[in-house]
Write an enzyme that holds these catalytic residues in place. Structure first.
Site, PDB file in Angstrom:
ATOM      1  N   TYR A 178       0.804  -1.223   0.000  1.00  0.00           N
ATOM      2  CA  TYR A 178       0.000   0.000   0.000  1.00  0.00           C
ATOM      3  C   TYR A 178       0.838   1.275   0.000  1.00  0.00           C
ATOM      4  CZ  TYR A 178      -3.986  -3.039   0.616  1.00  0.00           C
ATOM      5  OH  TYR A 178      -4.930  -4.009   0.436  1.00  0.00           O
ATOM      6  N   CYS A 179       2.146   1.138  -0.169  1.00  0.00           N
ATOM      7  CA  CYS A 179       3.012   2.317  -0.311  1.00  0.00           C
ATOM      8  C   CYS A 179       3.052   2.745  -1.773  1.00  0.00           C
ATOM      9  CB  CYS A 179       4.433   1.993   0.139  1.00  0.00           C
ATOM     10  SG  CYS A 179       4.666   2.039   1.902  1.00  0.00           S
ATOM     11  N   HIS A 180       3.002   4.045  -1.979  1.00  0.00           N
ATOM     12  CA  HIS A 180       3.106   4.584  -3.332  1.00  0.00           C
ATOM     13  C   HIS A 180       4.557   4.539  -3.802  1.00  0.00           C
ATOM     14  CE1 HIS A 180      -0.713   6.277  -1.952  1.00  0.00           C
ATOM     15  NE2 HIS A 180      -1.048   6.308  -3.239  1.00  0.00           N
ATOM     16  N   ASP A 213      23.814 -10.268   8.073  1.00  0.00           N
ATOM     17  CA  ASP A 213      24.224 -11.274   7.090  1.00  0.00           C
ATOM     18  C   ASP A 213      25.737 -11.305   6.911  1.00  0.00           C
ATOM     19  OD1 ASP A 213      23.864 -13.205   4.853  1.00  0.00           O
ATOM     20  OD2 ASP A 213      24.699 -11.530   3.713  1.00  0.00           O
ATOM     21  N   MET A 227       8.170   5.587   5.400  1.00  0.00           N
ATOM     22  CA  MET A 227       8.272   4.137   5.210  1.00  0.00           C
ATOM     23  C   MET A 227       9.554   3.781   4.464  1.00  0.00           C
ATOM     24  SD  MET A 227       5.822   3.182   6.975  1.00  0.00           S
ATOM     25  CE  MET A 227       6.140   1.443   6.755  1.00  0.00           C
ATOM     26  N   GLU A 228       9.954   4.627   3.538  1.00  0.00           N
ATOM     27  CA  GLU A 228      11.210   4.417   2.821  1.00  0.00           C
ATOM     28  C   GLU A 228      12.400   4.562   3.765  1.00  0.00           C
ATOM     29  OE1 GLU A 228       8.108   5.141  -0.178  1.00  0.00           O
ATOM     30  OE2 GLU A 228       8.574   6.061   1.738  1.00  0.00           O
TER      31      GLU A 228
END
Length: 143
Positions: free
Chosen positions: A61-63, A112, A97-98
């Site tokens: 739902y992120c653009h 990792d 969000m980014e």
């Protein structure tokens, strides 16, 4: 997905941060650039940037927004690496969000790259943990 077509374009900035806790010997290997897979911080900078650019592919739902700048910074402590990501855009929706995705990707990549140094005799990671991922600041300025 939310319809943002009626929203005004604004200059937007978001900063997120988080930490990975590691053994002191692992921190020393990172500082001395003696990790087998390469320069942990530089590779993690690239991974964080890639995660930021691909957020819309990971979170449905992120653009897909135009990212104008990504700054990935590291603070290496005695038993942790703190990652801070600041992103900028001029668009109709926020970029937090980014920023969170950038931090998360960089932290996961650190894990990792150093996991062989962190494992105990049973193959577990008793001291390794990622925590504190959060948005430190979000700004919106009309253009």
């Amino acid at each position: 997905m939310i319809n943002i077509s009626e929203k005004a374009i604004s200059a937007r900035t978001a900063t997120a941060t988080g930490r990975i806790h590691l053994r002191r010997s692992t921190i020393q290997a990172i500082r001395e650039k003696k990790v087998k897979k390469g320069d942990v911080l530089e590779v993690s900078r690239v991974v964080g940037t890639q995660h930021a650019k691909n957020t819309f592919l990971q979170i449905p739902y992120c653009h897909n927004i135009p990212i104008e700048g990504v700054d990935v910074d590291f603070n290496v402590g005695e038993d942790y690496v703190e990652v801070s990501c600041t992103l900028t855009t001029t668009y109709k929706t926020g970029i937090e969000m980014e920023a969170i995705s950038c931090v998360s990707g960089a932290l996961i990549n650190i894990w990792d790259m150093v996991k062989y140094l962190e494992k105990d005799e049973s193959g577990n990671y008793p001291e390794t943990r990622i925590d504190g991922i959060h948005v430190v600041e979000k700004r919106k300025t009309p253009v």
